[in-house]
Design an enzyme around this catalytic site. Sequence first.
Site, PDB file in Angstrom:
ATOM      1  N   HIS A   1     -42.893 -37.505  67.972  1.00  0.00           N
ATOM      2  CA  HIS A   1     -42.998 -36.046  67.948  1.00  0.00           C
ATOM      3  C   HIS A   1     -42.084 -35.448  66.873  1.00  0.00           C
ATOM      4  CE1 HIS A   1     -44.044 -36.874  72.338  1.00  0.00           C
ATOM      5  NE2 HIS A   1     -45.107 -36.232  71.909  1.00  0.00           N
TER       6      HIS A   1
ATOM      7  N   LEU B   1     -40.402 -35.639  74.619  1.00  0.00           N
ATOM      8  CA  LEU B   1     -40.441 -35.849  73.164  1.00  0.00           C
ATOM      9  C   LEU B   1     -39.703 -37.114  72.737  1.00  0.00           C
ATOM     10  CD1 LEU B   1     -39.895 -32.180  71.911  1.00  0.00           C
ATOM     11  CD2 LEU B   1     -42.025 -33.347  72.525  1.00  0.00           C
ATOM     12  N   HIS B   2     -40.242 -37.767  71.719  1.00  0.00           N
ATOM     13  CA  HIS B   2     -39.636 -38.965  71.152  1.00  0.00           C
ATOM     14  C   HIS B   2     -39.728 -38.859  69.627  1.00  0.00           C
ATOM     15  CE1 HIS B   2     -43.798 -40.129  70.606  1.00  0.00           C
ATOM     16  NE2 HIS B   2     -44.005 -40.125  71.916  1.00  0.00           N
TER      17      HIS B   2
ATOM     18  N   LYS C   1     -51.543 -41.706  65.769  1.00  0.00           N
ATOM     19  CA  LYS C   1     -51.537 -42.547  66.960  1.00  0.00           C
ATOM     20  C   LYS C   1     -52.734 -42.224  67.860  1.00  0.00           C
ATOM     21  CE  LYS C   1     -49.522 -43.925  71.093  1.00  0.00           C
ATOM     22  NZ  LYS C   1     -50.231 -43.012  71.922  1.00  0.00           N
ATOM     23  N   ASP C   2     -53.056 -40.914  67.955  1.00  0.00           N
ATOM     24  CA  ASP C   2     -54.229 -40.492  68.728  1.00  0.00           C
ATOM     25  C   ASP C   2     -55.356 -40.236  67.725  1.00  0.00           C
ATOM     26  OD1 ASP C   2     -53.097 -40.057  71.647  1.00  0.00           O
ATOM     27  OD2 ASP C   2     -51.598 -39.363  70.235  1.00  0.00           O
TER      28      ASP C   2
ATOM     29  N   MET D   1     -47.008 -32.427  74.715  1.00  0.00           N
ATOM     30  CA  MET D   1     -46.914 -32.291  76.171  1.00  0.00           C
ATOM     31  C   MET D   1     -45.489 -32.597  76.633  1.00  0.00           C
ATOM     32  SD  MET D   1     -50.572 -33.421  77.668  1.00  0.00           S
ATOM     33  CE  MET D   1     -50.367 -35.180  77.554  1.00  0.00           C
TER      34      MET D   1
HETATM   35  P1  AMP Z   1     -48.490 -35.876  73.262  1.00  0.00           P
HETATM   36  O1  AMP Z   1     -47.227 -35.183  73.628  1.00  0.00           O
HETATM   37  O2  AMP Z   1     -48.565 -37.302  73.676  1.00  0.00           O
HETATM   38  O3  AMP Z   1     -49.719 -35.064  73.619  1.00  0.00           O
HETATM   39  O4  AMP Z   1     -48.495 -35.957  71.677  1.00  0.00           O
HETATM   40  C1  AMP Z   1     -48.294 -34.801  70.890  1.00  0.00           C
HETATM   41  C2  AMP Z   1     -48.544 -35.160  69.451  1.00  0.00           C
HETATM   42  O5  AMP Z   1     -47.649 -36.190  69.053  1.00  0.00           O
HETATM   43  C3  AMP Z   1     -49.966 -35.678  69.202  1.00  0.00           C
HETATM   44  O6  AMP Z   1     -50.452 -35.138  67.979  1.00  0.00           O
HETATM   45  C4  AMP Z   1     -49.769 -37.161  69.109  1.00  0.00           C
HETATM   46  O7  AMP Z   1     -50.727 -37.798  68.301  1.00  0.00           O
HETATM   47  C5  AMP Z   1     -48.392 -37.215  68.441  1.00  0.00           C
HETATM   48  N1  AMP Z   1     -47.757 -38.516  68.681  1.00  0.00           N
HETATM   49  C6  AMP Z   1     -47.582 -39.151  69.873  1.00  0.00           C
HETATM   50  N2  AMP Z   1     -47.009 -40.365  69.689  1.00  0.00           N
HETATM   51  C7  AMP Z   1     -46.827 -40.504  68.358  1.00  0.00           C
HETATM   52  C8  AMP Z   1     -46.298 -41.542  67.531  1.00  0.00           C
HETATM   53  N3  AMP Z   1     -45.836 -42.680  68.032  1.00  0.00           N
HETATM   54  N4  AMP Z   1     -46.282 -41.338  66.185  1.00  0.00           N
HETATM   55  C9  AMP Z   1     -46.741 -40.192  65.649  1.00  0.00           C
HETATM   56  N5  AMP Z   1     -47.260 -39.164  66.363  1.00  0.00           N
HETATM   57  C10 AMP Z   1     -47.314 -39.319  67.703  1.00  0.00           C
END
Ligand code: AMP
Length: 288
Positions: free
Chosen positions: A37, A33-34, A149-150, A30
Amino acid sequence: MRVVTTPSQLASLSREWQSSGESVGLVPTMGALHAGHSSLVDAARSSCDRVVVSIFVNPIQFNDRRDYETYPDTFDDDAEMCRRHGVDAIYRPTAETVYPTGYSTKVHVSGLTDRWEGADRPGHFDGVTTVVTKLFTASRADRAFFGRKDYQQAAVVRRMALDLDVPIEVVVCPTVRDEDGLALSSRNRRLDTSQRTRALAIPAALADVQRAFDDGSRDPSAILDAARRRLTESDLVVHYVALVDPHSLEPVTTADVGTVVLVAASCDGVRLIDNHVIELRSRAVGSR
Ligand code: AMP
């Protein structure tokens, strides 16, 4: 690096690559990004010829309108990070493209979504599985990369892909943490310094659970009481802290190696989740 905005553009890009024998990896995000990601991008890079990152803040997975409206948008930085990590294409559709007038379909996974995030955030997982199905269909990816993480989300997506015969391998990658132990999350940007310090009770609670297990505790209620105390002492609102089976996500009656601790807690309204898979650790004599 290409930026495409419609499912048909994405599908034709994938078709072009795959017709010349190249595999495609998809990293759904979404945005904002960090390094969590980018670790998924790196994993995709190492096992696929082409990598697509989707950046789409999916309105139907938010049960809290304010959370959706305030979700950070950092597209220029995101694109720069993607470029640095060798991404071939960003898929950035609008909400109107994904859900045009007349859109009427939802994908629902039952059972695995009943508890935890599913119970606390009604409709959340239907939103996730619906958008991920659409991303899978449009991208025709060979592999898709998700973060541990999720934990529940990864389990639900894996179930959905299996049940719907989606020919995409779901790869789940380790959680990336800051040096202080806090799991990276786009929502961490909303924490000020003192809130961030309080949020460290979350990884501390997970460490408490592992330590209790190392010390021989197996009773979930005793283990979880201590973890809950750790969270409330930092003034976090605990949504749940549970010891669950890694596959069914049902609560266990005895903690064991492989049992998963799931935590959701809010710090002044910022909802954070994290988890830890209990490991077998041999304790050095005299260590704590
Ligand atoms: P999001 O943008 O939060 O929907 O996350 C996108 C993807 O990045 C999802 O598959 C999350 O599980 C993964 N993600 C988010 N934070 C982390 C993290 N700290 N370590 C590894 N994967 C992550």
